[in-house]
Scaffold this motif. Structure first.
Motif, PDB file in Angstrom:
ATOM      1  N   MET A  76       0.833  -1.191   0.000  1.00 21.13           N
ATOM      2  CA  MET A  76       0.000   0.000   0.000  1.00 21.13           C
ATOM      3  C   MET A  76       0.876   1.252   0.000  1.00 21.13           C
ATOM      4  O   MET A  76       2.062   1.181  -0.325  1.00 21.13           O
ATOM      5  CB  MET A  76      -0.955  -0.052   1.198  1.00 21.13           C
ATOM      6  CG  MET A  76      -1.838  -1.305   1.187  1.00 21.13           C
ATOM      7  SD  MET A  76      -2.688  -1.642   2.753  1.00 21.13           S
ATOM      8  CE  MET A  76      -3.857  -0.299   2.792  1.00 21.13           C
ATOM      9  N   CYS A  77       0.297   2.387   0.353  1.00 19.78           N
ATOM     10  CA  CYS A  77       1.014   3.659   0.226  1.00 19.78           C
ATOM     11  C   CYS A  77       2.347   3.675   0.973  1.00 19.78           C
ATOM     12  O   CYS A  77       3.330   4.236   0.483  1.00 19.78           O
ATOM     13  CB  CYS A  77       0.137   4.814   0.695  1.00 19.78           C
ATOM     14  SG  CYS A  77      -0.424   4.702   2.417  1.00 19.78           S
ATOM     15  N   GLY A  78       2.392   3.050   2.157  1.00 21.32           N
ATOM     16  CA  GLY A  78       3.639   3.030   2.916  1.00 21.32           C
ATOM     17  C   GLY A  78       4.755   2.315   2.182  1.00 21.32           C
ATOM     18  O   GLY A  78       5.922   2.725   2.244  1.00 21.32           O
ATOM     19  N   SER A  79       4.403   1.242   1.475  1.00 25.35           N
ATOM     20  CA  SER A  79       5.403   0.487   0.708  1.00 25.35           C
ATOM     21  C   SER A  79       5.880   1.279  -0.496  1.00 25.35           C
ATOM     22  O   SER A  79       7.077   1.277  -0.825  1.00 25.35           O
ATOM     23  CB  SER A  79       4.815  -0.852   0.263  1.00 25.35           C
ATOM     24  OG  SER A  79       4.494  -1.660   1.376  1.00 25.35           O
ATOM     25  N   PHE A  80       4.941   1.950  -1.194  1.00 24.89           N
ATOM     26  CA  PHE A  80       5.345   2.804  -2.310  1.00 24.89           C
ATOM     27  C   PHE A  80       6.324   3.870  -1.836  1.00 24.89           C
ATOM     28  O   PHE A  80       7.369   4.096  -2.459  1.00 24.89           O
ATOM     29  CB  PHE A  80       4.117   3.473  -2.937  1.00 24.89           C
ATOM     30  CG  PHE A  80       3.311   2.583  -3.823  1.00 24.89           C
ATOM     31  CD1 PHE A  80       3.661   2.397  -5.155  1.00 24.89           C
ATOM     32  CD2 PHE A  80       2.199   1.919  -3.341  1.00 24.89           C
ATOM     33  CE1 PHE A  80       2.903   1.580  -5.996  1.00 24.89           C
ATOM     34  CE2 PHE A  80       1.435   1.095  -4.163  1.00 24.89           C
ATOM     35  CZ  PHE A  80       1.794   0.927  -5.491  1.00 24.89           C
ATOM     36  N   ALA A  81       5.982   4.536  -0.731  1.00 24.88           N
ATOM     37  CA  ALA A  81       6.833   5.608  -0.209  1.00 24.88           C
ATOM     38  C   ALA A  81       8.186   5.078   0.245  1.00 24.88           C
ATOM     39  O   ALA A  81       9.219   5.714   0.034  1.00 24.88           O
ATOM     40  CB  ALA A  81       6.124   6.322   0.950  1.00 24.88           C
ATOM     41  N   MET A  82       8.204   3.911   0.868  1.00 23.17           N
ATOM     42  CA  MET A  82       9.461   3.312   1.337  1.00 23.17           C
ATOM     43  C   MET A  82      10.351   2.917   0.162  1.00 23.17           C
ATOM     44  O   MET A  82      11.563   3.197   0.164  1.00 23.17           O
ATOM     45  CB  MET A  82       9.175   2.088   2.206  1.00 23.17           C
ATOM     46  CG  MET A  82      10.423   1.396   2.744  1.00 23.17           C
ATOM     47  SD  MET A  82      10.063  -0.120   3.675  1.00 23.17           S
ATOM     48  CE  MET A  82       9.561  -1.218   2.328  1.00 23.17           C
ATOM     49  N   ASP A  83       9.772   2.266  -0.844  1.00 22.52           N
ATOM     50  CA  ASP A  83      10.577   1.810  -1.974  1.00 22.52           C
ATOM     51  C   ASP A  83      11.140   2.994  -2.757  1.00 22.52           C
ATOM     52  O   ASP A  83      12.295   2.953  -3.212  1.00 22.52           O
ATOM     53  CB  ASP A  83       9.758   0.905  -2.880  1.00 22.52           C
ATOM     54  CG  ASP A  83       9.528  -0.464  -2.270  1.00 22.52           C
ATOM     55  OD1 ASP A  83      10.180  -0.773  -1.258  1.00 22.52           O
ATOM     56  OD2 ASP A  83       8.694  -1.223  -2.801  1.00 22.52           O
ATOM     57  N   LEU A  84      10.338   4.052  -2.917  1.00 21.80           N
ATOM     58  CA  LEU A  84      10.854   5.238  -3.595  1.00 21.80           C
ATOM     59  C   LEU A  84      11.972   5.863  -2.775  1.00 21.80           C
ATOM     60  O   LEU A  84      12.996   6.290  -3.332  1.00 21.80           O
ATOM     61  CB  LEU A  84       9.734   6.251  -3.824  1.00 21.80           C
ATOM     62  CG  LEU A  84      10.150   7.526  -4.558  1.00 21.80           C
ATOM     63  CD1 LEU A  84      10.688   7.196  -5.952  1.00 21.80           C
ATOM     64  CD2 LEU A  84       8.983   8.506  -4.649  1.00 21.80           C
ATOM     65  N   HIS A  85      11.804   5.919  -1.460  1.00 22.44           N
ATOM     66  CA  HIS A  85      12.858   6.434  -0.584  1.00 22.44           C
ATOM     67  C   HIS A  85      14.148   5.646  -0.773  1.00 22.44           C
ATOM     68  O   HIS A  85      15.234   6.222  -0.972  1.00 22.44           O
ATOM     69  CB  HIS A  85      12.400   6.349   0.878  1.00 22.44           C
ATOM     70  CG  HIS A  85      13.500   6.588   1.878  1.00 22.44           C
ATOM     71  ND1 HIS A  85      14.441   5.621   2.191  1.00 22.44           N
ATOM     72  CD2 HIS A  85      13.808   7.673   2.622  1.00 22.44           C
ATOM     73  CE1 HIS A  85      15.284   6.104   3.086  1.00 22.44           C
ATOM     74  NE2 HIS A  85      14.921   7.350   3.369  1.00 22.44           N
ATOM     75  N   ASN A  86      14.043   4.338  -0.705  1.00 25.46           N
ATOM     76  CA  ASN A  86      15.247   3.502  -0.776  1.00 25.46           C
ATOM     77  C   ASN A  86      15.895   3.562  -2.164  1.00 25.46           C
ATOM     78  O   ASN A  86      17.127   3.564  -2.275  1.00 25.46           O
ATOM     79  CB  ASN A  86      14.901   2.060  -0.406  1.00 25.46           C
ATOM     80  CG  ASN A  86      14.525   1.913   1.068  1.00 25.46           C
ATOM     81  OD1 ASN A  86      14.763   2.819   1.868  1.00 25.46           O
ATOM     82  ND2 ASN A  86      13.925   0.792   1.414  1.00 25.46           N
ATOM     83  N   ASP A  87      15.085   3.638  -3.202  1.00 27.09           N
ATOM     84  CA  ASP A  87      15.638   3.779  -4.548  1.00 27.09           C
ATOM     85  C   ASP A  87      16.372   5.106  -4.700  1.00 27.09           C
ATOM     86  O   ASP A  87      17.435   5.180  -5.338  1.00 27.09           O
ATOM     87  CB  ASP A  87      14.525   3.692  -5.592  1.00 27.09           C
ATOM     88  CG  ASP A  87      13.980   2.282  -5.765  1.00 27.09           C
ATOM     89  OD1 ASP A  87      14.569   1.346  -5.189  1.00 27.09           O
ATOM     90  OD2 ASP A  87      12.958   2.138  -6.460  1.00 27.09           O
ATOM     91  N   ALA A  88      15.791   6.169  -4.132  1.00 27.82           N
ATOM     92  CA  ALA A  88      16.424   7.485  -4.224  1.00 27.82           C
ATOM     93  C   ALA A  88      17.757   7.498  -3.486  1.00 27.82           C
ATOM     94  O   ALA A  88      18.762   8.012  -3.999  1.00 27.82           O
ATOM     95  CB  ALA A  88      15.488   8.555  -3.639  1.00 27.82           C
ATOM     96  N   GLU A  89      17.773   6.944  -2.294  1.00 24.28           N
ATOM     97  CA  GLU A  89      19.026   6.898  -1.524  1.00 24.28           C
ATOM     98  C   GLU A  89      20.094   6.111  -2.283  1.00 24.28           C
ATOM     99  O   GLU A  89      21.263   6.499  -2.310  1.00 24.28           O
ATOM    100  CB  GLU A  89      18.764   6.273  -0.152  1.00 24.28           C
ATOM    101  CG  GLU A  89      17.920   7.125   0.784  1.00 24.28           C
ATOM    102  CD  GLU A  89      18.728   8.170   1.536  1.00 24.28           C
ATOM    103  OE1 GLU A  89      19.957   7.989   1.672  1.00 24.28           O
ATOM    104  OE2 GLU A  89      18.136   9.162   1.995  1.00 24.28           O
TER     105      GLU A  89
END
Length: 225
Positions: A76-89
């Motif tokens: 859900m939204c938390g996973s989308f936000a987490m994966d985008l965060h980790n990809d950006a880092e």
């Protein structure tokens, strides 16, 4: 980088504002990705730093997180936000995971935040509505679900599609809403006029003057609109 919960009142509407929010800088945010699920796990990169708006948008466009399927109680939204965060880092772009609470509602939301060097705070919401049961992502039927999010504590939460968002400022979102309402009004007026045209024409394909000129002018006005 911090995870931020938006709970404190604020009267700043001109910019994205997280002043007064709770910060968990330096430790994992105390949130579950979905009820009863795993906890948010951010992977930070010590070499990551702030980038320009243009660099950030280029990264967001190239990242495929928004093409993941939204699966209730699993992804859900938390996973989308987490994966985008980790990809950006991983791409050397400093990011934050943001939890959003809505007044009077039990269910919140999550997004990813970035501090750009030229336009300040930018929040990205890439939660998709893609349903793996209805579409085959390999068919390229799924477009971009990336959106610029607009947050001012105490104000409505808003999003604008990434491909048309030209500013991260909250006032831009308010202007976008005004323009969208104006568009809807013009669209409704056009559709009513087009319906009246078709009804008046009555399916005829041959007209004599002065009707021919009358309907030709009406048609041209519709085309221009």
């Amino acid at each position: 980088p911090p995870a931020i919960t938006l709970t404190a009142p604020d009267d700043v509407a001109g910019i994205n504002s997280i002043a007064g929010a709770l910060s968990y800088d330096g430790r994992q945010p105390p949130y579950k990705l979905y009820p009863g699920g795993a906890s948010v796990k951010l992977v930070n990169n010590p070499a990551a730093g702030d980038v320009t708006w243009a660099r950030l948008i280029a990264f967001i466009e190239s990242d495929a997180t928004d093409h993941n399927a939204y699966i209730p109680d699993r992804y859900m939204c938390g996973s989308f936000a987490m994966d985008l965060h980790n990809d950006a880092e991983e791409a050397d772009i400093k990011a934050a995971w943001v939890a959003i609470d809505f007044y009077g509602e039990d269910v919140g939301h999550a997004a990813t935040a970035f501090m750009t060097t030229d336009r300040g705070l930018v929040i990205i919401d890439d939660t998709s509505s893609y349903d793996v049961a209805r579409q085959d992502i390999s068919s390229n039927a799924v477009g971009s679900f990336d959106k610029v999010a607009y947050i001012a504590i105490g104000q409505d939460y808003g999003v604008v599609p990434l491909e048309v968002a030209s500013s991260p400022l909250y006032n831009y979102y308010l202007s976008y809403l005004d323009n969208f309402r104006l568009f809807e009004q013009k669209r409704d007026t056009y559709e009513a006029d087009a319906t009246a045209y078709e009804q008046a024409l009555g399916g005829r394909i041959r007209l004599k003057e002065p009707e021919y000129t009358y309907f030709a002018n009406w048609h041209d006005r519709l085309q221009a609109e």
